[in-house]
Enzyme design. Sequence first.
Site, PDB file in Angstrom:
ATOM      1  CE1 TYR A 225       4.648  15.022 -12.806  1.00  0.00           C
ATOM      2  CE2 TYR A 225       3.968  17.313 -13.097  1.00  0.00           C
ATOM      3  CZ  TYR A 225       4.718  16.360 -12.427  1.00  0.00           C
ATOM      4  OH  TYR A 225       5.508  16.736 -11.375  1.00  0.00           O
TER       5      TYR A 225
ATOM      6  CG  PHE B  68      -3.568   8.235  14.080  1.00  0.00           C
ATOM      7  CD1 PHE B  68      -4.035   7.012  14.540  1.00  0.00           C
ATOM      8  CD2 PHE B  68      -2.793   8.259  12.929  1.00  0.00           C
ATOM      9  CE1 PHE B  68      -3.740   5.840  13.853  1.00  0.00           C
ATOM     10  CE2 PHE B  68      -2.501   7.094  12.238  1.00  0.00           C
ATOM     11  CZ  PHE B  68      -2.973   5.879  12.701  1.00  0.00           C
ATOM     12  CB  THR B  69       0.702   6.526  15.618  1.00  0.00           C
ATOM     13  OG1 THR B  69       0.036   6.183  14.399  1.00  0.00           O
ATOM     14  CG2 THR B  69       0.278   5.565  16.715  1.00  0.00           C
TER      15      THR B  69
ATOM     16  CG  ASP C 224      -7.670  12.620  10.882  1.00  0.00           C
ATOM     17  OD1 ASP C 224      -8.220  12.132   9.875  1.00  0.00           O
ATOM     18  OD2 ASP C 224      -6.676  12.106  11.429  1.00  0.00           O
TER      19      ASP C 224
ATOM     20  CE  LYS D  51      -7.354   4.445   8.954  1.00  0.00           C
ATOM     21  NZ  LYS D  51      -7.710   3.374   9.871  1.00  0.00           N
TER      22      LYS D  51
ATOM     23  NE  ARG E 284      -2.466   1.227  17.108  1.00  0.00           N
ATOM     24  CZ  ARG E 284      -1.928   1.843  16.060  1.00  0.00           C
ATOM     25  NH1 ARG E 284      -2.663   2.356  15.123  1.00  0.00           N
ATOM     26  NH2 ARG E 284      -0.633   1.961  15.938  1.00  0.00           N
TER      27      ARG E 284
ATOM     28  CG  PHE F 264       3.403   1.354  16.132  1.00  0.00           C
ATOM     29  CD1 PHE F 264       3.656   2.669  16.464  1.00  0.00           C
ATOM     30  CD2 PHE F 264       2.676   1.092  14.987  1.00  0.00           C
ATOM     31  CE1 PHE F 264       3.191   3.707  15.665  1.00  0.00           C
ATOM     32  CE2 PHE F 264       2.211   2.111  14.174  1.00  0.00           C
ATOM     33  CZ  PHE F 264       2.469   3.431  14.517  1.00  0.00           C
TER      34      PHE F 264
END
Length: 481
Positions: free
Chosen positions: A80, A132-133, A222, A265, A388, A454
């Site tokens: 942990y 970005f969303t 990002d 990613k 998109r 979406f």
Amino acid sequence: MSGIRFYSGKDIPLELHKVRIVQKLDLVPVERRREAMLEAGCNTFLLKNKDIFLDMLTDSGVNAMSDRQLASMMVADDSYAGSSTFTRLTDKLYEIFGTEYFLPAHQGRAAENIIAMTFVRPGSIIPMNYHFTTTKAHITRLGGSVAELVVDEGTKIVSDYPFKGNFDLEKLERLLDEKSDRIPFIRIEAGTNLIGGQPLSLENIEMTADIAHSHGILTVLDASLLQDNLYFIKEREDCAKDLSLREITKRISDKMDIIYFSGRKLGFARGGGIAMHDKALYMRMRELVPMFEGFLTYGGMSVREMEAMTVGLDETMDMSVISQGPLFIKYMTDELARKGVPVVTPPGGLGCHLDASCFLPHVRQEEYPAGALAAALYVAGGVRGMERGTISEQREEDGSEHLAAVELLRLAMPRRVFTLSQVEYAIDRIVWLYEHRDLVGGLRFVEEPESLRFFFGRLEPVTPWLDDIVKAFRRDFGDSL
Ligand code: F0G
């Protein structure tokens, strides 16, 4: 992956890996595909995987892992607090980015939540090359707004501009001169997601950061799609020709106050986090991690994924690994363009992007051409892409539709997952659909969530046009799947 020429002169991306674990795929008949699409409310997010042949929805958490990554998962240290796995990850981040501090999070948007909760207040403005969303949703939820400062070329579909993700530096200077007191940080998305995986140049990243710093404003990177962006800097930018991927990465990270990423990613695993050089920034955000994510040495991630991410980050510094995605995307984009299908050019990272406005000029933007194209392509070929366009936008506060700058169907290329013949199949079905584009009609919402609609909104065709696609398919392909 690059640099190997065929005697025949064919320009084919050659894989520098072999496939040792496979997953069986099924292709269900076109009638079932129509039915599945209607069951899914014409939203490809709501399809079931058993009905999908080529899943090009996203590259998130679905990249193929290497043998080294899988092996590393076996030696993960499951505790942990104080796990050696976490130390290995932070050491790797230090080696690559030179960042001494790291806050783990369960995925990219959790990192966005922590950053937004720390810095965004009602009235804040966050300049960025493109939103970005999930990023925008976190900022607006807290009463902030986004200022989009991508160069004009960024939203042009057809272009030969190599860095369409660049900041418009004049607009940035002007905004910072006028409103710096409302700007807690600027966000640099390298590479971009919603405008077709387009990269920023190293020069533009450095100049953007210098402008922000000269106004006393923090820089936030990002880095979710950094692997593709690094590839393009190395391939397309003169000043980077003689730099190694590690040197380019270091040049970028030296200019950043905060670097966050989706480990689904970057690192080809699952998870995410926030890396930074400065202890004071770390201390400002630290408390939120145990409150929302998990203890400071795992942050909601499994230790196995952290090990895989550590190896994945190391492999990201290898051109033969990171080139596979962009080269397959280039192959697909070039072939489609050659056959007259409207695609975003130059090819970017993340996936191949079809221009739905030009593909379906007869479908009004209010009837969601990109969503309609996603539904049509699934019925035509069992290929799942992601809308998109306008469906991925949020309505304005007064309830009016916010029409997207570009209507794209994204066909993501999970890294090292598909073979070239599968890509050829997708190209074939897209070309068929393009020749039958008159059959495709619009969509309307039957169930519309207020935010991130979406993901789980449900729509229906405005006329029964899915039936027409099935009929045309049977006419042209006989009893083929
Ligand atoms: N930033 C960028 C540029 C992204 O592409 C994503 C995710 C995130 C942040 C959020 O990260 O999913 O780990 O929470 N993009 C995925 C996609 C969802 O399909 O493009 P996450």
